[in-house]
Write an enzyme that holds these catalytic residues in place. Structure first.
Site, PDB file in Angstrom:
ATOM      1  N   ASP A  97       0.817  -1.212   0.000  1.00 26.98           N
ATOM      2  CA  ASP A  97       0.000   0.000   0.000  1.00 26.98           C
ATOM      3  C   ASP A  97       0.849   1.260   0.000  1.00 26.98           C
ATOM      4  OD1 ASP A  97      -2.696  -0.598  -0.341  1.00 26.98           O
ATOM      5  OD2 ASP A  97      -2.870  -1.384   1.686  1.00 26.98           O
ATOM      6  N   GLU A 127      -5.544   4.563   0.347  1.00 28.22           N
ATOM      7  CA  GLU A 127      -4.423   3.630   0.389  1.00 28.22           C
ATOM      8  C   GLU A 127      -3.503   3.947   1.568  1.00 28.22           C
ATOM      9  OE1 GLU A 127      -4.549   1.104  -1.315  1.00 28.22           O
ATOM     10  OE2 GLU A 127      -5.809   1.595  -3.034  1.00 28.22           O
ATOM     11  N   HIS A 130      -5.011   2.456   4.558  1.00 26.83           N
ATOM     12  CA  HIS A 130      -4.719   1.020   4.607  1.00 26.83           C
ATOM     13  C   HIS A 130      -3.324   0.783   5.192  1.00 26.83           C
ATOM     14  CE1 HIS A 130      -7.701   0.232   1.055  1.00 26.83           C
ATOM     15  NE2 HIS A 130      -8.290   0.684   2.142  1.00 26.83           N
ATOM     16  N   TYR A 134      -2.316  -1.143   8.796  1.00 24.70           N
ATOM     17  CA  TYR A 134      -1.355  -2.223   9.030  1.00 24.70           C
ATOM     18  C   TYR A 134      -0.343  -1.804  10.100  1.00 24.70           C
ATOM     19  CZ  TYR A 134      -3.198  -3.915   4.552  1.00 24.70           C
ATOM     20  OH  TYR A 134      -4.015  -4.348   3.547  1.00 24.70           O
ATOM     21  N   GLU A 194      -4.102  -5.365  -6.398  1.00 28.88           N
ATOM     22  CA  GLU A 194      -5.311  -5.222  -5.584  1.00 28.88           C
ATOM     23  C   GLU A 194      -6.132  -6.506  -5.516  1.00 28.88           C
ATOM     24  OE1 GLU A 194      -6.190  -2.886  -3.712  1.00 28.88           O
ATOM     25  OE2 GLU A 194      -5.112  -1.092  -4.333  1.00 28.88           O
ATOM     26  N   GLU A 228     -17.455  -6.425  -4.246  1.00 28.32           N
ATOM     27  CA  GLU A 228     -18.564  -5.805  -4.938  1.00 28.32           C
ATOM     28  C   GLU A 228     -19.864  -6.010  -4.170  1.00 28.32           C
ATOM     29  OE1 GLU A 228     -16.782  -8.263  -6.596  1.00 28.32           O
ATOM     30  OE2 GLU A 228     -15.864  -7.347  -8.355  1.00 28.32           O
ATOM     31  N   HIS A 577     -19.657  -0.737  -6.442  1.00 29.62           N
ATOM     32  CA  HIS A 577     -18.336  -0.114  -6.509  1.00 29.62           C
ATOM     33  C   HIS A 577     -17.340  -1.238  -6.749  1.00 29.62           C
ATOM     34  CE1 HIS A 577     -20.489   3.272  -5.049  1.00 29.62           C
ATOM     35  NE2 HIS A 577     -20.715   2.726  -3.868  1.00 29.62           N
TER      36      HIS A 577
END
Length: 696
Positions: A97, A127, A130, A134, A194, A228, A577
């Site tokens: 990321d 991102e 993300h 982590y 991804e 999705e 999305h």
């Protein structure tokens, strides 16, 4: 692929006093912007909507999830192998990321439309969240000294170093030479990163969570690893052909999209199509009184209107509030617009254009009124079809003077079109023979969809159509709430479907019931049309969660909202999305096939194989065949299954035809965020354990 200056992408200036201010002159790239964000005019509304979605809706704060229990389990419950895998996976995910943040930053430096740059910035921020998540997990669970060692693993672990280089080199090449070929390669790299490169790590975390270990770490991963959001099988979407089952959509279909800011509907071609297997929680919203209902996967967004303020917003289906001042729109207002785009042209600067069709109609013609009467009270004489006379004969009979007078008025208005007629007095009424010229462009028919084109009419035309329709095949009942409501009945399902489509475009709510007569061939469809209501109140709705295993479907459109129907219940809902780069690849393959030369397509297949093999080796290296619930064989088959899935989703054949089943099906259910209920007013996630959380 030939490298020319025309294909090079150029970085914009920080400030350009000679730049263009007009929104009409904006380009995604290769534009001439001042680089001052003037958002009073928006050219790329899809990008601005995406910016708001990513920036304000799809957002969480890592600190909201308490990690104390995970710290205790890390120290006392995890085996040495589990600790090693936990540390390696986090180290790798932080790197991935981090690369994403810089890659998007490089794109943003060359984007020349402010709203598009804002969308890229929002994604870049996601991102970074993300990566921070982590880091937050790591520093909450292990001591600072150990955390520092884990950050530095890539310098000491050759396998981890090589992993980091795989995608990074594609990105670096794009930065060195930002041309079309490298853009496609970087796009493929992003798609693989991804949709594939996180997944052996995610599988490890979900395996721990399935055993009741490190559940708060797993919850953070679930927020990152979203999928999705779709509709149940049998749902239809409004197109220019009317309501069409998602399974029957054609590539050339334009669908109705809804603008949440204006309430207007326009036509557009979807830029993404989703059809996938699903197993897990579904939510049903049902209005028992009117028999209205809609069903979607958890997290799928619906438009919700505040009846006090009139403002609309998006809410996930499971969080829709059921109270008197909350409503779901079920119709919009069609003004004759079509939103056209070419995704590669978006990237190269031509953008989206919104055009008004010149052929739209605002008023019914006399011929159209005659065809409405034909549907209700007429017949087409098949034996007198005008083969020799040039006139198709139509037969009518009326006993009520109101209809007789109104019909003759229409016939007189049709005289300039060459319509002729005769009437015959009968004991119980008057019969008419109408001579309809065969050379008229509209042919006589009993079906509305054979002479009405949904893209050539406006809200005004639709309302006049409905007024005329109920004169002949319905009535105007007295509603107990004194609302203006019309009633229409028909035995033809096609006409029922089409009237519902018209009302959805004309700002009118419909309620449909069926009355089946055992002696009749077809049921009678009864449609109640609420002329002044374009919404349904949520106060008396019922919300249900249930288990579902089967196919789900959706599409994506620039405005982000579509008109759907399920079991004759119409509503406005958000679209799915889906992976942005998957959509870019699919659209480019259709609209710009010349970019996908045989050499590029061969490279894509070979790179996918290489990426799959690298991910398998990494997953096996991390777990060492020592993690309960997952082993080398499962990892290999799971990653190959994902490789097949991801490459077929962009139009290629499976690269591992021998792998047809997902060996870790439980992950698809386990990773859903259906055991976390978030109170958005307090902004504190509250996790409720479910009995099936530890099922094997």
């Amino acid at each position: 692929m030939e490298k020319t200056e025309k294909n090079e992408l150029v970085r914009k200036l920080i400030f350009n006093p000679q730049g263009d201010r007009e929104a009409s002159k904006r380009k995604i790239i290769k534009g001439n912007p001042t680089n001052i964000f003037e958002l009073n005019e928006i050219k790329y509304s899809w990008a601005f909507d995406l910016y708001k979605l990513m920036g304000f809706t799809n957002f969480w704060i890592p600190e909201e999830i308490q990690m104390l229990e995970d710290r205790k389990q890390y120290e006392t419950v995890l085996s040495d192998y589990e600790k090693r895998a936990y540390e390696l996976v986090l180290s790798f995910l932080i790197a991935l990321d981090s690369f994403q943040v810089d890659m998007l930053k490089e794109f943003g430096r060359m984007i020349t439309a402010p709203e598009v740059e804002m969308a890229i910035t929002a994604q870049e921020f996601q991102e970074s969240v993300h990566a921070y998540s982590y880091q937050f997990i790591l520093e909450s669970v292990v001591d600072p000294v150990k955390a520092d060692e884990i950050y530095n693993y890539w310098r000491e672990d050759e396998r981890l170093l090589e992993r980091n280089k795989v995608i990074a080199e594609l990105y670096n090449e794009f930065i060195r030479k930002p041309n079309e070929e490298n853009f496609i390669k970087a796009t493929i790299g992003n798609y693989i990163l991804e949709s594939l490169y996180f997944y052996s790590g995610f599988a490890f975390f979900y395996t721990l969570g399935r055993q009741g270990k490190m559940r708060n770490t797993v919850q953070q991963i679930k927020y990152i690893n979203r999928d999705e959001l779709c509709f149940i099988e049998g749902t239809e979407v409004l197109t220019k052909r009317g309501f069409v089952d998602f399974r029957e959509l054609r590539e050339d279909d334009l669908v109705a999209q809804y603008d949440i800011e204006t309430g207007e509907i326009s036509w557009t071609k979807p830029y993404a199509y989703v059809e996938r297997d699903y197993e897990g929680s579904m939510y049903r919203l049902k209005h028992p009184k009117s028999n209205w209902e809609v069903v979607a996967t958890e997290g799928h967004e619906f438009i919700v209107r505040n009846l006090k303020t009139g403002k609309e917003r998006k809410e996930p289906i499971e969080k829709v509030k059921l109270h008197p001042y909350s409503a779901i729109p079920v119709a919009g207002r069609y003004t004759g617009e079509v939103e056209e785009y070419d995704l590669w042209e978006l990237v190269s600067g031509k953008g989206i254009t919104l055009k008004t069709r010149s052929a739209v109609k605002n008023k019914l013609t006399p011929i159209e009124k005659l065809l409405i009467v034909l549907q209700a009270d007429g017949t087409i004489d098949s034996k007198r079809n005008g083969k020799f006379t040039g006139f198709q004969q139509l037969k009518f009979f009326f006993s009520k003077y109101r209809k007789i007078n109104e019909f003759e008025k229409i016939l007189n208005e049709c005289a300039p079109y060459g319509i002729k007629w005769k009437k015959y007095e009968r004991q119980d009424g008057i019969a008419y023979t109408v001579y309809y010229p065969n050379d008229l462009p509209i042919k006589p028919t009993k079906f509305f969809d054979e002479w009405v084109r949904l893209d050539e009419i406006t809200e005004e035309w639709i309302r006049e159509f409905v007024e005329e329709l109920v004169k002949w095949d319905g009535h105007i009942p007295k509603d107990r709430n004194k609302k203006k409501v019309y009633y229409y009945s028909t035995k033809e399902k096609r006409n029922k479907d089409f009237v519902q489509a018209l009302c959805a475009l004309g700002g009118m709510r419909t309620v449909v019931s069926r009355e089946r007569n055992p002696k009749a061939k077809n049921p009678v469809y009864r449609i109640w049309i609420y002329l002044e209501d374009d919404y349904i109140n949520t106060q008396t709705m019922v919300k249900e969660e249930f288990y579902y295993k089967g196919k789900v479907y959706c599409v994506s459109v620039p405005k982000g909202n579509i008109v759907v129907r399920y079991k004759d219940s119409v509503c406005i809902a958000g679209n799915c999305h889906v992976t942005l780069f998957r959509n870019i690849i699919n659209t480019l393959r259709k609209e710009n096939p010349e970019l996908f030369t045989p050499e590029i397509e061969k490279w894509i297949v070979e790179y996918f194989k290489y990426a799959v093999n690298e991910e398998i080796k990494w997953g096996q290296y991390v777990t060492q065949n020592q993690i309960l619930g997952i082993n080398d064989v499962l990892i290999e088959r799971y990653i190959k299954y994902l490789g097949n899935l991801r490459i077929t989703q962009i139009g290629f054949d499976p690269i591992y035809p021998e792998v047809t089943e997902n060996p870790l099906k439980w992950i698809d259910e386990f990773r859903k965020i259906n055991n976390t209920k978030t109170d958005f007013f307090q902004a504190k996630p509250q996790t409720y354990s479910k009995a099936n959380e530890l099922k094997w």
